[in-house]
Motif scaffolding. Structure first.
Motif, PDB file in Angstrom:
ATOM      1  N   ILE A 170       1.217   1.605  -8.844  1.00 18.15           N
ATOM      2  CA  ILE A 170      -0.174   1.751  -8.383  1.00 18.15           C
ATOM      3  C   ILE A 170      -0.937   0.446  -8.588  1.00 18.15           C
TER       4      ILE A 170
ATOM      5  N   THR B 146      -2.487  -5.083  -2.060  1.00 21.43           N
ATOM      6  CA  THR B 146      -3.201  -4.623  -0.862  1.00 21.43           C
ATOM      7  C   THR B 146      -4.568  -5.303  -0.774  1.00 21.43           C
ATOM      8  N   GLY B 147      -5.258  -5.420  -1.903  1.00 22.59           N
ATOM      9  CA  GLY B 147      -6.553  -6.117  -1.920  1.00 22.59           C
ATOM     10  C   GLY B 147      -6.400  -7.572  -1.522  1.00 22.59           C
TER      11      GLY B 147
ATOM     12  N   PRO C  57       0.812  -1.214   0.000  1.00 23.36           N
ATOM     13  CA  PRO C  57       0.000   0.000   0.000  1.00 23.36           C
ATOM     14  C   PRO C  57       0.850   1.271   0.000  1.00 23.36           C
TER      15      PRO C  57
ATOM     16  N   TRP D 108      -2.010  -1.799  -5.321  1.00 22.02           N
ATOM     17  CA  TRP D 108      -3.411  -1.964  -4.927  1.00 22.02           C
ATOM     18  C   TRP D 108      -3.880  -3.408  -5.078  1.00 22.02           C
TER      19      TRP D 108
ATOM     20  N   ALA E 108       1.763   1.852  -3.559  1.00 20.53           N
ATOM     21  CA  ALA E 108       0.631   2.362  -4.333  1.00 20.53           C
ATOM     22  C   ALA E 108       0.410   3.848  -4.068  1.00 20.53           C
TER      23      ALA E 108
ATOM     24  N   HIS F  91       0.813   7.202  -6.704  1.00 18.86           N
ATOM     25  CA  HIS F  91      -0.113   8.313  -6.974  1.00 18.86           C
ATOM     26  C   HIS F  91       0.597   9.661  -6.837  1.00 18.86           C
TER      27      HIS F  91
END
Length: 173
Positions: free
Chosen positions: A138, A145-146, A110, A142, A113, A117
């Motif tokens: 990114i 992280t998911g 995370p 992500w 990610a 950004h």
């Protein structure tokens, strides 16, 4: 062997067997000898490398001044060739590294990610390179992280299930 006489009333001067007069000497013109012409210089003689050199600061006669094309040639356009490489955004590099380290640790994904950004915004403002790295950070960050959230949820459900089923059963130990 002799050739037959030519037809007609004309005579060929090369045909007669006896020359009428001796050939004239080519080195005599009207009785005077022809002056000797200067011959080419010895091609193997050493040449003076400084002969005919231009003084310092004088442009060569065969070359155009800087910024101008030689006569008979089209002008050269600026920017011809390869462009210098763009500077890569450092935060995009850090974001991609942290996102890839997240494959092993899952904690840095995370962070990678979020840094991706931030790096994208910096790249938009400054025009630096590294947009592809920021986008890859990114996406990878992500996704990992998911997956980490799903793994934590699965462990939580498994622990809760084990606690609830273990309290209701009576064991005979």
């Amino acid at each position: 062997m002799t050739n037959p006489p030519p037809p007609g009333n004309w005579s060929d001067p090369t045909w007669s067997a006896q020359p009428s007069s001796p050939a004239p000497d080519p080195t005599l013109v009207a009785g005077q000898p022809v002056p000797a012409q200067p011959g080419p210089a010895d091609p193997y003689a050493p040449a003076d490398p400084y002969a005919g050199a231009q003084p310092v600061g004088q442009p060569m006669p065969d070359y155009a001044a800087p910024g101008y094309a030689q006569p008979g040639y089209p002008p050269q356009y600026p920017g011809y060739g390869y462009a210098p490489p763009q500077k890569t955004n450092g935060m995009a590099i850090a974001a991609l590294v942290l996102a890839l380290v997240g494959l092993a640790s899952c904690i840095t994904a995370p962070v990678g990610a979020i840094l991706g950004h931030v790096a994208q915004k910096q790249i938009r403002l400054s025009g630096e390179g590294g947009a592809g790295m920021a986008k890859a950070a990114i996406i990878i960050g992500w996704i990992l992280t998911g997956l980490l959230v799903l793994l934590i949820a699965f462990y939580a459900v498994a622990i809760i299930y084990a606690i609830t089923t273990g309290a209701n059963s009576d064991s005979s130990y």
